[in-house]
Design a protein around this motif. Structure first.
Motif, PDB file in Angstrom:
ATOM      1  N   GLY A 161       0.913  -1.740   0.222  1.00 47.32           N
ATOM      2  CA  GLY A 161      -0.238  -0.077   0.321  1.00 47.32           C
ATOM      3  C   GLY A 161       0.867   0.693   0.044  1.00 47.32           C
ATOM      4  O   GLY A 161       0.446   2.071  -0.797  1.00 47.32           O
ATOM      5  N   GLY A 162       2.206   1.439   1.020  1.00 51.26           N
ATOM      6  CA  GLY A 162       2.943   2.203   0.517  1.00 51.26           C
ATOM      7  C   GLY A 162       3.605   3.435  -0.724  1.00 51.26           C
ATOM      8  O   GLY A 162       3.688   4.145  -0.386  1.00 51.26           O
TER       9      GLY A 162
ATOM     10  N   ALA B 263       0.145  -6.729  -6.280  1.00 49.70           N
ATOM     11  CA  ALA B 263      -0.106  -5.733  -6.461  1.00 49.70           C
ATOM     12  C   ALA B 263      -1.370  -6.158  -8.171  1.00 49.70           C
ATOM     13  O   ALA B 263      -1.999  -5.038  -8.281  1.00 49.70           O
ATOM     14  N   ALA B 264      -2.110  -6.872  -8.380  1.00 46.36           N
ATOM     15  CA  ALA B 264      -2.974  -7.236  -9.795  1.00 46.36           C
ATOM     16  C   ALA B 264      -3.999  -6.384  -9.151  1.00 46.36           C
ATOM     17  O   ALA B 264      -3.896  -5.763 -10.429  1.00 46.36           O
TER      18      ALA B 264
ATOM     19  N   LEU C  11      -4.634   8.370   0.874  1.00 49.41           N
ATOM     20  CA  LEU C  11      -4.571   7.070   1.567  1.00 49.41           C
ATOM     21  C   LEU C  11      -4.994   5.445   1.346  1.00 49.41           C
ATOM     22  O   LEU C  11      -5.348   4.942   1.447  1.00 49.41           O
ATOM     23  N   VAL C  12      -5.898   5.809  -0.141  1.00 52.18           N
ATOM     24  CA  VAL C  12      -6.860   4.781  -0.249  1.00 52.18           C
ATOM     25  C   VAL C  12      -5.707   3.601  -1.022  1.00 52.18           C
ATOM     26  O   VAL C  12      -6.088   2.319  -0.747  1.00 52.18           O
ATOM     27  N   GLY C  13      -4.173   4.021  -1.007  1.00 49.40           N
ATOM     28  CA  GLY C  13      -3.850   2.201  -1.192  1.00 49.40           C
ATOM     29  C   GLY C  13      -3.486   1.923   0.685  1.00 49.40           C
ATOM     30  O   GLY C  13      -3.614   0.657  -0.048  1.00 49.40           O
ATOM     31  N   ARG C  14      -3.451   2.261   0.989  1.00 48.09           N
ATOM     32  CA  ARG C  14      -3.373   2.167   2.757  1.00 48.09           C
ATOM     33  C   ARG C  14      -5.050   1.141   3.302  1.00 48.09           C
ATOM     34  O   ARG C  14      -4.912   0.384   4.126  1.00 48.09           O
TER      35      ARG C  14
END
Length: 382
Positions: free
Chosen positions: A60-61, A108-109, A320-323
């Motif tokens: 996520g980071g 990560a797909a 922060l969407v990824g995390r």
């Protein structure tokens, strides 16, 4: 460009879904060739999810800082290496290593695609993201009857060698063919360690995460191994098991395709809760030894588990969407590891009835904890 971004990330997720699902059809061959018992088979298959989950938070980071154009292809190359190791494995430990490398590489797909789509398709994110998952989930269809037929020609080792080549090609296509953001849209500032503390301190997000553990975990544990193994337990042939898995995966594709549309119009919380209840009914039908209607319900409504990730996006700011999404996915994929392995342990000692009953009770507990979100939908939006 937006169409290309959508297509290439969908292709990456298609491969991820194929690999996570393949062992359901191959379980009998793997058990016979390498002498695996139910617990070993469940543990080895679940290593995909353990490795997948282990990299979610750092992933996520990286996605928030570097973007999916670089991160997703780099990890896909790890998956290609894992596919080769799996194909050439002479023993259980090497087979397990290959499976774990595939899990790391496929981590990560989906998350990379969701990060990209949050910027490329912000106005219809739920619809586009579930369309991605619906189309990508056709990888589960390829891992059903077609895989059962293909492995008769190439053998299961040949299938994984061929798959490694496909993964490399898709990795190159993503790196060369997409951008992190649309033209003129700046990359959002990622923030620091405080962002991670913020998502872990979000109580509503954690309730969604626990539902993902029970709901997504059960859905994937069944689809990618135990639904197939259960078919063999019932005395069915490989092609008949493939047909049952094709039903499961085909209904899942339909569920993925309509889930975002319904969530955008009826509310994510309501649709997620009702679909999880319907999935619980499917587990009950499994306990009653009615596999055909059970697999249809489990596939269609189980696909709605993807809305846990949609809801995660609603509960965190854009930087922060990824995390936020990887936190929820950590629980969902980590739950798949625990449940897939746990089902193997319980099946080996107490049988399928006890295993499926345990999944049902866990899901009902998660739904009870989720209820406060259902009664306060206005708090779900940022």
């Amino acid at each position: 460009m937006a169409t290309r971004v959508f297509f290439l990330f969908t292709l990456g997720y298609f491969l991820s879904y194929f690999y996570r699902s393949a062992n359901a059809v191959l379980s009998k061959d793997l058990s016979q060739d390498l002498g695996l018992g139910p617990a070993e088979l469940g543990f080895m298959t679940s290593l995909f999810y353990l490795a997948f989950a282990a990299v979610q938070l750092p992933l996520g980071g990286f996605l928030d800082r570097m973007g999916p154009r670089v991160v997703t292809p780099a990890l896909l190359l790890v998956a290609a290496l894992g596919s080769v190791v799996f194909a050439l494995a002479p023993s259980f430990p090497v087979l397990a290593l290959g499976r774990a490398l595939i899990g790391v590489g496929m981590a990560a797909a989906l998350m990379g695609a969701l990060k990209a789509f949050s910027l490329w398709f912000p106005k219809n994110y739920a619809t586009v993201s579930t369309l991605l998952v619906g189309l990508g989930a056709t990888g589960g269809l390829l891992a059903a009857t077609p895989l059962a037929l293909l492995k008769e020609v190439l053998g299961w080792r040949g299938v994984f060698l061929l798959g490694a080549l496909g993964v490399v090609l898709v990795a190159l296509a993503i790196y060369l063919g997409v951008r992190n953001t649309p033209p003129g849209v700046p990359w959002p500032k990622a923030g620091g360690a405080g962002g991670l503390r913020e998502v872990w301190g979000n109580g509503r997000l954690l309730r969604v995460a626990f539902l993902a553990l029970a709901f997504a975990g059960s859905f994937l544990a069944l689809q990618t191994l135990w639904a197939g193994a259960y078919g063999y337990h019932l005395g069915l042939t490989a092609v008949a098991v493939g047909n049952l898995l094709f039903l499961y995966s085909g209904m899942a594709v339909l569920g993925f395709l309509v889930s975002g549309y319904l969530a955008d119009r009826l509310g994510t919380a309501r649709v997620l809760f009702l679909s999880a209840l319907a999935f619980a009914l499917g587990l009950l039908l499994l306990l009653l030894k009615l596999p055909v209607p059970a697999y249809a319900l489990l596939g269609f409504f189980g696909a709605f588990n993807i809305l846990t990730l949609t809801q995660a996006r609603e509960l965190v700011p854009s930087h922060l969407v990824g995390r936020g999404t990887t936190l929820v996915n950590l629980f969902g994929i980590g739950g798949t590891f625990l449940l897939q392995w746990g089902v193997g342990v319980v099946v080996g000692s107490l049988g399928y009835g006890a295993a499926f009953g345990g999944l049902l009770l866990l899901l009902l507990l998660a739904l009870g904890l989720y209820l406060p979100l259902l009664h306060s939908p206005s708090q779900l939006k940022n």
